[in-house]
Design a protein around this motif. Structure first.
Motif: not given
Length: 459
Positions: A218-219, A226-232, A244-252
């Motif tokens: 889910d977004m 501020s955007f982010g993602y939720e693991h359902i 997980m926030r959109d700013s997380n470095k793991a998203l590259e």
């Protein structure tokens, strides 16, 4: 580090149960070794599990098709050594897990000790013993939920599940190495994978969100920037860490700005609707109208035809009875009449069901004319058609006459895995499946247009 696996559905649950409950197994060298050390039933008596499973399926008239589900929970030898006490612990965790992932279904739990690690198999009946509902799971979303339930149970028994990977993904941490060694992924990795896959084919922000949801993500939006993602799966399992926030470095290069840019590129590559239709019609591998068998969809006409056939059978029987000179011949003639009348009734039911099925087919074909393949496939008593893309048959819709249902399957690793089914006598279920196929068809058509634009009509 426990590993939970869905080994898949089985159309012969008897063989699966036999494999799981055998107490010994013969190696390639002819040696017999212990295999099933402990076993227990959930919602059934383990000693009567075969008959209990069959009785439930028979009672609800759902003996055909998929008869059961097969799961496995394995442990590293270092975290759960093979001892009598740990075998019992493994059984207890398997029982708890079966109660959570299939609480309304009969299950058998079997602890195996024939390998270097303890593991338990869970075999679940495909039909709920109280409601008659078929067991169903959506691979992309439900698998994550089941794994989280498994992790919760293991943690309650003192066995730590995979830790969530934290920090920069540029430096591989020990947890990440362990995940790769065991073939698993963290929930954050699953979010990154979903984002990367969705942005490649999304044609609008709303379409992007729909694609994410299909993959179990889910977004969310907090404020204007501020955007982010939720693991359902994590969320529905009751875990506290699933965002997980959109700013997380793991998203590259998968941050939302990158996503919006990719969506714009996808829109630029998409064809005008009028041009798309004309080009698709000229494309060598585009679909054409499927020629369905001549089946009447008039209920009254089918009934009248059946009544006429039965009248002919009875009239022919009367003539034969008048000519018969012995009671033995008359009895034989009456027996043949009963058989023919029964066959006529069966053929009537088949025609009615075929009419309903091909009506369903026709509705579907009208909704996905440009991504449907022109061939109808007949295998035994099953009839199928395929859709999805110009060069790949991604999805298969099948009438399973024996089971009186329509199934939807998706191509995975060069074979089709059943994703959903609806029984013809349940109109609400059929309508639900129609909607699901229509939604999937709409998505496939959008992707096909994009593919066609990039690949060119020569494909």
């Amino acid at each position: 580090m426990p590993v939970f696996e869905v080994l898949g559905g089985t159309r012969n649950v008897k063989n699966t149960l036999n494999y799981c409950e055998n107490e010994t197994v013969t190696t390639n060298k002819g040696q017999k070794v212990n295999k099933c050390a402990l076993k227990a039933g959930v919602n059934c008596d383990i000693t009567d599990i075969h008959s209990d499973f069959e009785e439930t399926r028979t009672y609800f008239n759902k003996s055909g098709g998929r008869q059961g589900m097969h799961f496995a929970l394995s442990f590293d030898p270092k975290e759960l050594p093979n001892t009598l006490r740990n075998q019992q612990k493994c059984l207890e965790m398997g029982i708890e897990l079966a109660g959570k992932i299939a609480k309304d279904y009969e299950s058998g739990v079997f602890v195996h000790v024939d390998q270097d690690h303890l593991h338990c198999h869970i075999v679940t009946n495909s039909v709920a013993f109280q409601t008659g509902k078929k067991y169903h799971m959506e691979k992309n979303k439900d698998l994550v939920i089941l794994r989280n339930l498994s992790d919760q149970i293991c943690k309650e028994h003192g066995i730590e599940p995979l830790e969530t990977y934290k920090g920069s993904n540029r430096a591989e941490k020990s947890v990440e190495k362990r995940i790769k060694e065991r073939g698993g992924v963290t929930w954050k990795s699953e979010i990154v994978e979903a984002v990367n896959a969705a942005k490649k084919i999304a044609l609008s922000p709303d379409h992007y969100k729909e694609l994410l949801f299909e993959k179990g993500v889910d977004m969310y939006k907090r404020g204007e920037q501020s955007f982010g993602y939720e693991h359902i799966g994590q969320r529905e399992a009751g875990n506290t860490k699933f965002r997980m926030r959109d700013s997380n470095k793991a998203l590259e290069d998968n941050h939302y700005d990158d996503v919006l840019q990719q969506i714009q590129n996808n829109q630029n590559h998409q064809l005008e609707p009028e041009k798309t239709v004309e080009q698709v019609k000229r494309a060598p591998k585009s679909s054409s109208t499927i020629s369905l068998p001549p089946v009447s969809d008039d209920f009254e006409e089918t009934i009248a035809q059946s009544q006429a056939e039965k009248a002919d059978i009875r009239a022919n029987t009367s003539r034969q009875l008048e000519e018969a000179d012995t009671e033995e011949k008359r009895a034989e003639i009456k027996e043949k009449e009963a058989f023919k009348l029964q066959q006529a009734e069966i053929e009537k039911e088949i025609r009615l069901k075929d009419a309903e099925f091909y009506s369903f087919f026709q509705k579907m074909l009208e909704k996905l004319p440009y991504t449907t393949f022109p061939d109808i496939e007949e295998v035994g008593r099953n009839t199928s058609f395929y859709f999805g893309g110009f060069t790949k048959k991604r999805f298969k819709v099948t009438l399973e006459r024996e089971n009186e249902c329509i199934s939807l399957s998706k191509k995975e690793n060069n074979h089709y895995e059943e994703q959903d089914l609806a029984f013809l006598q349940d109109r609400k279920d059929v309508t639900r499946l129609e909607e699901r196929i229509a939604n999937q068809a709409a998505l496939q058509e959008q992707q096909a247009h994009l593919f066609f634009r990039r690949s060119g009509p020569e494909l």
